[in-house]
Design an enzyme around this catalytic site. Structure first.
Site, PDB file in Angstrom:
ATOM      1  N   ALA A  34       0.796  -1.238   0.000  1.00  0.00           N
ATOM      2  CA  ALA A  34       0.000   0.000   0.000  1.00  0.00           C
ATOM      3  C   ALA A  34       0.821   1.276   0.000  1.00  0.00           C
ATOM      4  O   ALA A  34       0.286   2.348  -0.264  1.00  0.00           O
ATOM      5  CB  ALA A  34      -0.944  -0.003   1.199  1.00  0.00           C
ATOM      6  N   GLY A  36       3.334   1.807  -2.010  1.00  0.00           N
ATOM      7  CA  GLY A  36       4.030   1.900  -3.295  1.00  0.00           C
ATOM      8  C   GLY A  36       3.383   2.859  -4.270  1.00  0.00           C
ATOM      9  O   GLY A  36       2.411   3.559  -3.954  1.00  0.00           O
ATOM     10  N   GLY A  39      -0.002   1.485  -4.816  1.00  0.00           N
ATOM     11  CA  GLY A  39      -0.701   1.355  -3.538  1.00  0.00           C
ATOM     12  C   GLY A  39      -1.254   2.676  -3.007  1.00  0.00           C
ATOM     13  O   GLY A  39      -2.404   2.729  -2.546  1.00  0.00           O
ATOM     14  N   ARG A 112       7.988  -7.973 -18.451  1.00  0.00           N
ATOM     15  CA  ARG A 112       7.341  -8.278 -17.160  1.00  0.00           C
ATOM     16  C   ARG A 112       7.916  -9.570 -16.575  1.00  0.00           C
ATOM     17  O   ARG A 112       8.050  -9.708 -15.367  1.00  0.00           O
ATOM     18  CB  ARG A 112       5.825  -8.378 -17.333  1.00  0.00           C
ATOM     19  CG  ARG A 112       5.165  -7.028 -17.656  1.00  0.00           C
ATOM     20  CD  ARG A 112       3.678  -7.231 -17.890  1.00  0.00           C
ATOM     21  NE  ARG A 112       2.976  -6.014 -18.262  1.00  0.00           N
ATOM     22  CZ  ARG A 112       2.964  -5.499 -19.495  1.00  0.00           C
ATOM     23  NH1 ARG A 112       3.661  -6.071 -20.462  1.00  0.00           N
ATOM     24  NH2 ARG A 112       2.277  -4.408 -19.756  1.00  0.00           N
ATOM     25  N   SER A 143       0.459  -7.642  -9.063  1.00  0.00           N
ATOM     26  CA  SER A 143       1.909  -7.847  -9.183  1.00  0.00           C
ATOM     27  C   SER A 143       2.256  -8.633 -10.442  1.00  0.00           C
ATOM     28  O   SER A 143       1.673  -9.692 -10.706  1.00  0.00           O
ATOM     29  CB  SER A 143       2.431  -8.620  -7.962  1.00  0.00           C
ATOM     30  OG  SER A 143       1.867  -8.111  -6.778  1.00  0.00           O
ATOM     31  N   ASP A 175      -5.745  -2.929 -19.194  1.00  0.00           N
ATOM     32  CA  ASP A 175      -5.751  -3.171 -20.638  1.00  0.00           C
ATOM     33  C   ASP A 175      -7.075  -2.699 -21.245  1.00  0.00           C
ATOM     34  O   ASP A 175      -7.096  -2.135 -22.344  1.00  0.00           O
ATOM     35  CB  ASP A 175      -5.520  -4.665 -20.922  1.00  0.00           C
ATOM     36  CG  ASP A 175      -4.186  -5.132 -20.349  1.00  0.00           C
ATOM     37  OD1 ASP A 175      -3.190  -4.422 -20.530  1.00  0.00           O
ATOM     38  OD2 ASP A 175      -4.157  -6.197 -19.701  1.00  0.00           O
ATOM     39  N   ARG A 178      -7.133   1.160 -21.157  1.00  0.00           N
ATOM     40  CA  ARG A 178      -6.331   1.693 -22.268  1.00  0.00           C
ATOM     41  C   ARG A 178      -7.064   1.519 -23.593  1.00  0.00           C
ATOM     42  O   ARG A 178      -7.124   2.445 -24.412  1.00  0.00           O
ATOM     43  CB  ARG A 178      -4.990   0.945 -22.335  1.00  0.00           C
ATOM     44  CG  ARG A 178      -4.018   1.395 -21.267  1.00  0.00           C
ATOM     45  CD  ARG A 178      -2.721   0.584 -21.334  1.00  0.00           C
ATOM     46  NE  ARG A 178      -1.783   1.073 -20.365  1.00  0.00           N
ATOM     47  CZ  ARG A 178      -0.976   0.294 -19.629  1.00  0.00           C
ATOM     48  NH1 ARG A 178      -0.986  -1.027 -19.798  1.00  0.00           N
ATOM     49  NH2 ARG A 178      -0.145   0.829 -18.767  1.00  0.00           N
ATOM     50  N   HIS A 202      -1.736 -10.722 -19.596  1.00  0.00           N
ATOM     51  CA  HIS A 202      -1.327  -9.336 -19.360  1.00  0.00           C
ATOM     52  C   HIS A 202       0.179  -9.168 -19.586  1.00  0.00           C
ATOM     53  O   HIS A 202       0.940  -8.925 -18.658  1.00  0.00           O
ATOM     54  CB  HIS A 202      -1.719  -8.877 -17.949  1.00  0.00           C
ATOM     55  CG  HIS A 202      -1.260  -7.471 -17.677  1.00  0.00           C
ATOM     56  ND1 HIS A 202      -1.808  -6.370 -18.304  1.00  0.00           N
ATOM     57  CD2 HIS A 202      -0.279  -6.978 -16.888  1.00  0.00           C
ATOM     58  CE1 HIS A 202      -1.190  -5.284 -17.912  1.00  0.00           C
ATOM     59  NE2 HIS A 202      -0.250  -5.615 -17.053  1.00  0.00           N
ATOM     60  N   MET A 253      -3.035   2.646 -13.316  1.00  0.00           N
ATOM     61  CA  MET A 253      -3.242   1.320 -12.705  1.00  0.00           C
ATOM     62  C   MET A 253      -4.104   1.429 -11.462  1.00  0.00           C
ATOM     63  O   MET A 253      -4.987   0.599 -11.232  1.00  0.00           O
ATOM     64  CB  MET A 253      -1.888   0.681 -12.363  1.00  0.00           C
ATOM     65  CG  MET A 253      -2.030  -0.707 -11.771  1.00  0.00           C
ATOM     66  SD  MET A 253      -2.849  -1.861 -12.907  1.00  0.00           S
ATOM     67  CE  MET A 253      -4.224  -2.428 -11.927  1.00  0.00           C
TER      68      MET A 253
END
Ligand code: NAD
Ligand code: LMR
Length: 342
Positions: A34, A36, A39, A112, A143, A175, A178, A202, A253
């Site tokens: 949270a 981050g 987050g 990723r 994640s 996705d 976007r 993803h 995000m």
């Protein structure tokens, strides 16, 4: 079908703050990671939700300040902070939805999958705690690499004897967000009405927007299909490069994760008309996990909408065949990791 978009909800909510008081806040939500980049703005958006009574913020550091800051907002939810593994169990007890954006983000030049070595272990540890403390919760995994971290989570939950495939979600909402934005821009459509299903996984070519299923219906030239598909598949990389070493998408995000959370909470609250794309256990292809539209209900996934895969254009059908090869490898990598660690 997607009449209740998060955008519309957020817009309606901003019309009058009294709306906040009309809905009964009753759900408990935990965010793991949270403090981050995702987050923090996600926690702010969740703090604005009229459906949330308790917001539990967990991180390995720096979460106390985030919680103190947020707790001054005069919205219904009570905010609590939890730092370090010894406080994780208390963070999770009684929680309805756990959202997991913990882990390292990409830098330019990375895929990723390059995050696998660090994030696989983080997700495994967090899911073990989820299994022990709130096995009935909806689990939203952000994640990366999602194509592998979701299979890891499923294996860990199986090992703990509490796997419920209807409640484990890889978050692919960004996705769709976007795709909706780029299509609306390109075709000059009213943004709030546009809905493009995005299937597969993803990461890169595993992200397959079904432009032929765009609502309201729109026509695209071959060139437009190619350009839009490439831009949607590389949206994450576009942000990683623009941030030039400072991380990946965080604000869009957080917006996407908040939309998916709000949809889950509405489903838990009994709304019978909630559809979102997500990466879930699936039988719509031969792969064990696949992103497609799902109908959400009180018990999680009520139905996986397989009809979106019918009547694909030649371009989409080819994209589907190609993506399955990469996606299969990513799923198997996640499963092998979790089984080796068991
Ligand atoms: P960040 O580095 O800004 O934040 C990550 C946070 O996780 C940090 O606060 C860190 O302390 C915390 N963390 C690390 N290990 C932890 C642990 N064991 N337990 C709890 N917290 C822990 O990164 P970010 O930009 O927020 O991105 C987080 C993840 O989300 C990345 O893996 C990124 O690739 C992914 N992501 C996914 C999507 C998607 O569409 N699914 C979109 C954007 C980013
Ligand atoms: C995204 O799509 O923005 C995320 O998966 C982050 C990334 O690494 O691109």
């Amino acid at each position: 079908v997607l009449r209740h978009s998060f955008a519309r909800k957020a817009h309606n909510l901003s019309q009058t703050s009294s709306n906040v008081l009309q809905v009964k806040a009753s759900f408990k939500v935990a965010i793991l990671g949270a403090a981050g980049g995702i987050g923090q703005p996600l926690a702010l958006l969740v703090k604005m939700s009229p459906l949330v009574s308790d917001l539990h913020l967990y991180d390995i550091a720096n979460v106390k300040g985030v919680a103190a800051d947020l707790s001054h907002c005069n919205t219904p939810s009570q905010v609590r902070d939890f730092t370090g593994s010894e406080e994780l169990a208390n963070c999770l007890k009684g929680v309805d939805v756990v959202v997991i954006p913990a882990g390292v983000p990409r830098k330019p030049g990375m895929t990723r999958d390059d995050l696998f070595n660090i994030n696989a272990g983080i997700v495994k540890t967090l899911i073990e705690a989820v299994a022990d403390n709130c096995p009935d919760a909806f689990i939203h995994i952000i994640s990366n690499p999602v194509n592998s971290t979701v299979p890891i989570a499923a294996e860990v939950l199986k090992q703990k004897g509490v796997y419920n495939p209807k409640k484990l979600f890889g978050v692919t909402t960004l996705d769709v967000v976007r795709a909706n934005t780029f299509v609306a821009q390109k075709k000059n459509l009213k943004l709030i009405d546009v809905d493009v299903p995005v299937i597969g996984g993803h990461a890169g070519i595993t992200i397959l927007p079904l432009l032929s299923k765009t609502k309201p219906s729109a026509t695209f030239t071959d060139q437009e299909v190619n350009d839009l598909t490439n831009r949607i598949q590389n949206g994450g990389t576009e942000v990683v490069e623009a941030k030039a070493g400072a991380g990946s998408a965080t604000l869009s995000m957080a917006y996407a994760a908040a939309r998916f959370l709000e949809s889950s909470l509405r489903a838990l609250d009994g709304d019978s008309d909630v559809y979102e794309c997500a990466f879930v256990q699936s039988e719509v292809t031969e792969l064990p996990f696949f992103a497609s539209r799902v109908k959400l209900g009180k018990k999680g996934v009520e139905a996986v909408i397989s009809s979106d895969l019918e009547g694909l254009t030649e371009y989409e059908a080819k994209g589907l065949e190609v993506l399955k090869v990469e996606l299969k490898g990513s799923i198997e990598k996640g499963v092998a990791f979790a089984q080796k660690q068991a």
